[in-house]
Design an enzyme around this catalytic site. Structure first.
Site, PDB file in Angstrom:
ATOM      1  N   GLU A 177       0.821  -1.213   0.000  1.00  6.86           N
ATOM      2  CA  GLU A 177       0.000   0.000   0.000  1.00  6.86           C
ATOM      3  C   GLU A 177       0.855   1.264   0.000  1.00  6.86           C
ATOM      4  O   GLU A 177       1.275   1.739   1.058  1.00  6.86           O
ATOM      5  CB  GLU A 177      -0.933   0.008   1.232  1.00  6.86           C
ATOM      6  N   LYS A 222      -2.516  -2.087  -3.162  1.00  9.22           N
ATOM      7  CA  LYS A 222      -3.568  -1.246  -2.560  1.00  9.22           C
ATOM      8  C   LYS A 222      -3.183   0.217  -2.772  1.00  9.22           C
ATOM      9  O   LYS A 222      -2.514   0.827  -1.930  1.00  9.22           O
ATOM     10  CB  LYS A 222      -3.703  -1.579  -1.068  1.00  9.22           C
TER      11      LYS A 222
END
Ligand code: 13P
Length: 340
Positions: A177, A222
């Site tokens: 992420e 992500k």
């Protein structure tokens, strides 16, 4: 041949399913609870999360995995069973946040570095024994007239790569992420600037993952959507957000990555759903685009609950509604009139 990591990653982005990010740190959930004037005690955090995980239809039909915080993965329900048993019962994969947060980056004013590598191998081993099959690490990049610096992107990407390789060594799928925050400067944080920073960050992150020998078929990306900052004077249309985000991923994410689960990053819940659905309708490749939302899945349920037992059923309905809307969006089948 598909190994377990590939299977887990693919299961996380199974058609019409996405991830519930319920891994708020104690400080973050305390901030969320302050909106409903609720004290952030271990019991209140348990009641709230138990309520979400016991929303059976939402969990079974729309949620592939849940990211937990360390407290929750070790916590028991009020009735004594483990919180993780609720997830096992609905065939939901167990994920765990393993970074220890973003701390200020020394000598780089206004920038942060995510910490948590020390002792990570041992922690991952333990989480795997407890039942986790995937993990999350969030790197944070901010847009101002002076940032991000190359150094901040590189050092955060190095940490992501080291984390991802340790996860795979221990049989866990890393959620990678790199979040470009949405709260940049009014005039500087345009969608074009977000496109530029997101593209550059993805290039550097993937180069480091490859250097670290991370198997890209066994990760989930992500990312943020490519979007103007919340305070930007010049807001982009929903079509622009979808087009720019798709273009950015097509050009800067290797095809071998099995799926993308966006963060919501402070977009309101319906916008986060709408953008995801438009992208899925618009895409011309078989790229898998789904959600790993925190606020955009939880906000309406949290407000409806308000910390009161008598509101639980209604709050579960609110959560199920958002989960269903996002499930439809992950298939490109959402429409505004379904919100009513
Ligand atoms: P939001 O969807 O609220 O941005 O949270 C997702 C997340 O897990 C951030 O790390």
């Amino acid at each position: 041949m598909k190994n377990n990591l590939h299977q887990t990653a693919e299961k996380l982005v199974e058609d019409g399913k996405g991830i519930l990010a319920a891994d708020e740190s104690t400080a973050t959930i305390t901030k969320r609870f302050s909106q409903i004037n609720l004290e952030s005690t271990p019991e209140n955090r348990r009641s709230y999360r138990e309520m979400l995980f016991r929303t059976k239809n939402a969990m079974e039909s729309y949620i592939s995995g849940v990211i937990l915080y360390d407290e929750t993965i070790r916590q028991n329900c009020q009735s004594g069973e483990k919180m993780t048993d609720l997830l096992v019962a609905t065939d939901t994969l167990i994920g765990i946040k393993v970074d220890t947060g973003a701390k200020s980056l020394s000598l780089f004013e206004g920038e942060v570095i995510t910490e948590g590598l020390d002792g990570l191998r041992e922690r991952l081993y333990e989480y795997k024994q407890i039942g986790a099959s995937f993990a999350k690490w969030r790197a944070v990049i901010s847009i101002t007239d002076k940032t991000p610096t190359d150094y901040a992107i590189h050092t955060n990407a190095d940490a992501l790569a080291r984390y991802a390789s340790l996860c795979q060594e221990n049989g866990l799928v890393p959620i990678v992420e790199p979040e470009i925050l949405m709260d940049g400067d009014k005039s500087k944080h345009t969608i074009d600037r977000c496109y530029e920073v997101t593209s550059k960050t993805l290039d550097i992150v993937f180069a480091k993952l490859i250097d670290a020998k991370v198997d890209l078929k066994g990760i989930i990306l992500k990312p943020n959507m490519v979007i103007a900052g919340i305070n930007a004077l010049d807001q982009a249309t929903e079509i622009e957000v979808a087009e720019q985000t798709l273009k950015c991923l097509e050009e800067h994410m290797p095809d071998s990555v099995p799926g993308v689960c966006f963060l919501s990053g402070g977009q309101n819940d319906v916008d986060a759903t709408k953008h995801l659905s438009i992208m899925n309708k618009m895409k011309e490749t078989d790229i898998k685009l789904s959600f790993s939302y925190g606020r955009a899945l939880q906000q309406s349920a949290l407000i409806t609950w308000g910390g009161k037992d008598e509101n639980m059923l209604e709050a579960q309905q609110a959560f199920e509604h958002r989960a269903q809307m996002n499930s439809l969006a992950a298939k490109g089948e959402w429409s505004e009139n379904l919100e009513k």
